[in-house]
Design an enzyme around this catalytic site. Sequence first.
Site, PDB file in Angstrom:
ATOM      1  CE  LYS A  63      -6.267  -7.017   9.413  1.00 18.87           C
ATOM      2  NZ  LYS A  63      -7.397  -6.609   8.605  1.00 18.87           N
ATOM      3  CE1 TYR A 100      -8.822  -4.793   1.395  1.00 23.21           C
ATOM      4  CE2 TYR A 100      -8.708  -5.631   3.640  1.00 23.21           C
ATOM      5  CZ  TYR A 100      -8.137  -5.457   2.398  1.00 23.21           C
ATOM      6  OH  TYR A 100      -6.879  -5.963   2.145  1.00 23.21           O
ATOM      7  CE1 TYR A 151      -4.332  -1.182   0.087  1.00 23.80           C
ATOM      8  CE2 TYR A 151      -3.292  -2.960   1.301  1.00 23.80           C
ATOM      9  CZ  TYR A 151      -4.362  -2.461   0.582  1.00 23.80           C
ATOM     10  OH  TYR A 151      -5.460  -3.251   0.361  1.00 23.80           O
ATOM     11  CG  ASP A 157     -13.942 -10.603   7.033  1.00 23.89           C
ATOM     12  OD1 ASP A 157     -13.178 -10.861   7.985  1.00 23.89           O
ATOM     13  OD2 ASP A 157     -13.547 -10.071   5.974  1.00 23.89           O
TER      14      ASP A 157
HETATM   15  C1  LIG Z   1      -7.458  -7.125   7.093  1.00 25.92           C
HETATM   16  C2  LIG Z   1      -8.742  -7.745   6.718  1.00 25.92           C
HETATM   17  C3  LIG Z   1      -8.794  -8.832   5.821  1.00 25.92           C
HETATM   18  C4  LIG Z   1      -7.585  -9.352   5.122  1.00 25.92           C
HETATM   19  O1  LIG Z   1      -6.654  -9.916   6.000  1.00 25.92           O
HETATM   20  P1  LIG Z   1      -5.132 -10.055   5.545  1.00 25.92           P
HETATM   21  O2  LIG Z   1      -4.516 -10.905   6.599  1.00 25.92           O
HETATM   22  O3  LIG Z   1      -4.575  -8.655   5.511  1.00 25.92           O
HETATM   23  O4  LIG Z   1      -5.130 -10.698   4.212  1.00 25.92           O
HETATM   24  C5  LIG Z   1     -10.031  -9.397   5.578  1.00 25.92           C
HETATM   25  N1  LIG Z   1     -11.141  -8.945   6.160  1.00 25.92           N
HETATM   26  C6  LIG Z   1     -11.133  -7.912   7.022  1.00 25.92           C
HETATM   27  C7  LIG Z   1     -12.412  -7.462   7.649  1.00 25.92           C
HETATM   28  C8  LIG Z   1      -9.936  -7.265   7.313  1.00 25.92           C
HETATM   29  O5  LIG Z   1      -9.928  -6.206   8.144  1.00 25.92           O
END
Ligand SMILES: *Cc1c(COP(=O)(O)O)cnc(C)c1O
Length: 431
Positions: free
Chosen positions: A266, A143, A16, A237
């Site tokens: 994460k 996202y 990025y 998600d």
């Molecule tokens: C960061 C994020 C992703 C992608 O995760 P990465 O480990 O960066 O590929 C997917 N969904 C959400 C809601 C996110 O915040």
Amino acid sequence: MMNLSQRDQEIIWHPYTQMQTAAPPLPITRGEGALLYNESGHTYIDAISSWWVNLHGHCHPHITQKISEQLNRLDHVIFAGFTHEPAVKLAENLLEILPANQAKVFYSDNGSTAVEVALKMAMQYWQNQGQKKSKIIAFRDSYHGDTFGAMSVSSRSAFTQPFQEYLFEVLFIDVPVQGREEETIRQLKELAQQPDIAAFIFEPLVLGTAGMVMYEPEVLNSLLQICKGHSILSIADEVMTGFGRTGHNFACDYLTEQPDMVCLSKGLTGGVMALGVTTCSAEIFEAFLGTEPHKTFFHGHSYTANPIACTAGIASYELLVQPETQQNIQRIVAQHQQFARRLRENPLVKNIRQTGTILALEFNTGQTSYFNQIRNSLYNFALQHQVLLRPLGNIIYILPPYCITDEQLATVYGVIDKMSTLLQENAKAQI
Ligand SMILES: *Cc1c(COP(=O)(O)O)cnc(C)c1O
């Protein structure tokens, strides 16, 4: 002799980042608690948990201890045909705290892959039952990651534009922000009439990359009810919202309806190792059983369920469920609430919003684009004041590790107060 930053600039391409105009990267040599240290010992308060991953502070002794023990026992092993204690234990831990209908744990290695796995599971679930249902519904500003499937279900923007023709068709509905709930419900009801919808994927309660856009659990319950009524699978998600960020372990804990699948990454390892998880209900899992080879879920990654990463996950879980951590989470929630009250008196700040430990606000600058010029000034201003904040355009958010002290929080709030004064002076200078 080149310094680290110069050596980096010779050969490294950062995520990025427009490499032509970007400032030299800041070398970090050490992390402890909420602090990052540079080469000369100066510190930065990590107010965004290093891109939303860190839960318990950097180099937490419990996590580093567990990892180093595991390193001497088993580094990695193929996960097809084999298993190991950390993978099983972490799955048991996760199912303890996930929505009650979640029954099976599928490992991958980041958030995007956790989403890819969920999408592929949803599509094949219907195919395995001989049903032609393959379309996905998503929020317009969502996202879900940077791989092609995850990009397809994400907001179509400047980020995805070069790949537009390769992204699969997705049906988008508006984010049900306050006052827009009925409209989103109407949109979903209309789309749900189509017979070929496989799944609805959503970021529960907080859309991170959209700029910490928030909405209420009640409307999400309604959306999930519509999905259930029309045999549409639901995918939560929780890659960003998971593990206490929203004030509960998961954003889904605010709901009375349960999603069919959950994506995690994460905070899963406390922000120490790359790991992804997709969980699903027994019903989804069972649709893949059979003697026919084509029913198998043919998906996997070399580092699936890496034992070191799983061990970090277990250690992070152990910290998360400790009363002290839960108290820290509530302490941050209360501190944010106080700061938010103060901010509401500031005419330069608008749209102050909070879900648990996530606080976001917007500066009144006219423009709200990610590419807003104000973004770089605010980013640099915070760094100069020893705070790591990463504005999304004119939106500032705080998403701290739970060990952040009240004093450190006060410093972060103070920098945001100073930012608004800076903007006021700029505005005057332009008149
Ligand atoms: C960061 C994020 C992703 C992608 O995760 P990465 O480990 O960066 O590929 C997917 N969904 C959400 C809601 C996110 O915040």
